[in-house]
Design a protein around this motif. Sequence first.
Motif, short mmCIF file in Angstrom:
data_model
loop_
_atom_site.label_atom_id
_atom_site.label_comp_id
_atom_site.label_asym_id
_atom_site.label_seq_id
_atom_site.Cartn_x
_atom_site.Cartn_y
_atom_site.Cartn_z
N GLN A 6 0.89 -1.18 -0.29
CA GLN A 6 -0.03 0.18 0.33
C GLN A 6 0.98 1.62 -0.37
O GLN A 6 2.43 0.98 0.38
N PHE A 7 0.77 2.59 0.04
CA PHE A 7 1.16 3.78 -0.28
C PHE A 7 0.60 4.74 0.38
O PHE A 7 -0.99 4.53 0.58
N PHE A 8 1.04 5.72 0.98
CA PHE A 8 0.51 6.65 1.94
C PHE A 8 1.91 7.61 1.17
O PHE A 8 2.27 7.82 0.68
N THR A 9 1.24 9.17 1.42
CA THR A 9 1.96 10.42 1.27
C THR A 9 1.68 11.16 3.12
O THR A 9 0.97 10.89 3.34
N THR A 10 3.04 11.79 3.12
CA THR A 10 3.53 12.55 4.14
C THR A 10 2.99 13.39 4.00
O THR A 10 2.65 14.34 3.04
N GLY A 13 4.20 15.90 1.52
CA GLY A 13 3.73 15.38 -0.31
C GLY A 13 4.95 14.37 -0.15
O GLY A 13 5.28 13.53 -1.84
N ILE A 14 5.67 13.40 -0.13
CA ILE A 14 6.37 12.09 0.14
C ILE A 14 6.12 11.36 0.17
O ILE A 14 4.70 10.76 1.50
N ARG A 15 5.36 10.27 -1.05
CA ARG A 15 4.56 9.32 -1.30
C ARG A 15 5.97 7.70 -0.95
O ARG A 15 6.77 7.37 -1.15
N ILE A 16 4.92 6.73 0.37
CA ILE A 16 6.08 5.73 1.66
C ILE A 16 5.19 4.59 0.41
O ILE A 16 4.56 4.65 0.57
N ALA A 17 6.22 3.72 0.43
CA ALA A 17 5.44 1.93 0.55
C ALA A 17 5.30 1.50 1.72
O ALA A 17 6.39 1.32 2.15
N TYR A 18 4.41 0.48 1.45
CA TYR A 18 4.04 -0.23 3.17
C TYR A 18 3.40 -1.19 3.05
O TYR A 18 2.91 -1.57 2.60
N ALA A 19 4.06 -2.86 3.74
CA ALA A 19 2.48 -3.19 3.32
C ALA A 19 2.69 -4.16 5.58
O ALA A 19 3.49 -4.16 6.33
N THR A 20 1.53 -4.88 5.36
CA THR A 20 1.41 -5.57 7.26
C THR A 20 1.39 -6.20 6.87
O THR A 20 0.27 -7.67 6.03
N HIS A 36 13.50 -2.89 -0.01
CA HIS A 36 12.31 -3.39 -1.42
C HIS A 36 11.55 -4.08 -0.98
O HIS A 36 11.64 -4.94 -1.53
N LEU A 37 10.58 -3.84 -0.80
CA LEU A 37 9.48 -4.45 -0.43
C LEU A 37 9.33 -6.20 -0.93
O LEU A 37 9.28 -6.95 -0.27
N THR A 38 8.69 -5.98 -2.51
CA THR A 38 8.65 -6.93 -3.25
C THR A 38 10.13 -7.66 -3.37
O THR A 38 9.55 -8.77 -3.30
N CYS A 67 13.99 4.94 -1.97
CA CYS A 67 14.05 3.34 -1.86
C CYS A 67 12.98 2.65 -3.01
O CYS A 67 12.37 3.24 -2.05
N GLY A 68 13.10 1.16 -3.18
CA GLY A 68 12.17 0.23 -3.36
C GLY A 68 10.70 1.27 -4.36
O GLY A 68 11.37 1.88 -5.28
N LEU A 69 10.26 1.32 -3.88
CA LEU A 69 9.38 1.29 -4.00
C LEU A 69 8.45 2.81 -3.27
O LEU A 69 7.51 3.59 -4.10
N SER A 70 9.08 3.33 -2.69
CA SER A 70 8.73 4.99 -2.22
C SER A 70 9.66 5.82 -3.23
O SER A 70 10.40 5.40 -4.55
N ASP A 71 9.16 7.28 -2.37
CA ASP A 71 9.73 8.10 -3.93
C ASP A 71 11.09 8.04 -3.79
O ASP A 71 11.48 7.73 -2.65
N ARG A 72 11.88 8.26 -4.43
CA ARG A 72 13.21 8.38 -5.15
C ARG A 72 13.79 9.64 -5.14
O ARG A 72 14.68 9.67 -5.28
N ASN A 73 13.46 10.60 -5.38
CA ASN A 73 13.35 12.32 -5.77
C ASN A 73 14.33 12.34 -3.87
O ASN A 73 14.29 13.86 -4.19
N ARG A 74 14.88 11.33 -3.64
CA ARG A 74 15.61 12.21 -1.58
C ARG A 74 16.57 12.94 -1.67
O ARG A 74 17.74 11.72 -3.13
N THR A 75 17.19 13.67 -0.86
CA THR A 75 18.39 14.50 -1.40
C THR A 75 18.78 15.03 -0.75
O THR A 75 19.77 14.72 -0.23
N ASP A 76 17.47 14.83 0.91
CA ASP A 76 18.47 14.95 2.20
C ASP A 76 18.60 13.34 2.89
O ASP A 76 17.35 12.81 3.07
N PHE A 77 19.56 13.12 3.36
CA PHE A 77 19.56 11.64 4.00
C PHE A 77 19.92 11.47 5.26
O PHE A 77 20.56 10.68 5.79
#
Length: 158
Positions: A6-10, A13-20, A36-38, A67-77
Motif C-alpha cells: 500500500q502507499f501513503f503520502t507524508t 508530499g513524500i509517497r511511501i510504500a508499506y505492507a502489513t 524494496h518490499l517486493t 528506495c524500493g517502491l517509495s519516492d526516489r527523489n530524495r536529497t536529504d539523507f
Amino acid sequence: MGHYTQFFTTPDGIRIAYATLGQGLPLIYVPPFLSHLTLKWESPWFRSLNEALAAHFTLIRYDRYGCGLSDRNRTDFSYDVDVRILAALVDHLRLRRFALLGISDGGPVAVHYAVQHPRRVSHLLLYSFNCKAWDPTPTVELLLQLMRADWRVGVNGR
C-alpha cells in the motif's frame, strides 16, 4: 500468508510504500539503508523472517524514502528525515503503541524515534546495529537517555 503493498503520502508530499502482515501487537520493521518490499518478499530468507514475525505480530514493513517502491527523489539523507517518515507512517496507521525493530541502518532511526516518543514504543529491538558506522555519540547518548528515563523501556521494552 499474503503480501499486499500500500502507499501513503507524508504531510510534506513524500509517497511511501508499506505492507502489513499478520495479527497482534504492531511491530514496525525500520528499513536498513536499502529496501524494496517486493524484492525482499521474493527472497526465501527474508520471506521466512517476515512470516515468522507475522505469526506473533502485525508486521509493518516499509520502503525507506529514496528506495524500493517509495519516492526516489530524495536529497536529504539525515536521520531527521527518516524519523519524520517513521512518525508519518505511525500517524497514518493511527498506532498508539507498538514495537520497533531496527536492523542495521534502521537501528539509529528506531533509537531516535524511541527517544522522541518513549510512551508509544512498547519494545525497541536492535539487530546488527553498529553505531560506529555513523557518528556514534548522538545515538549512544540517546540510548543512554532512554535507559536513564525508564530502565525497563530502555533495556527490554517493558
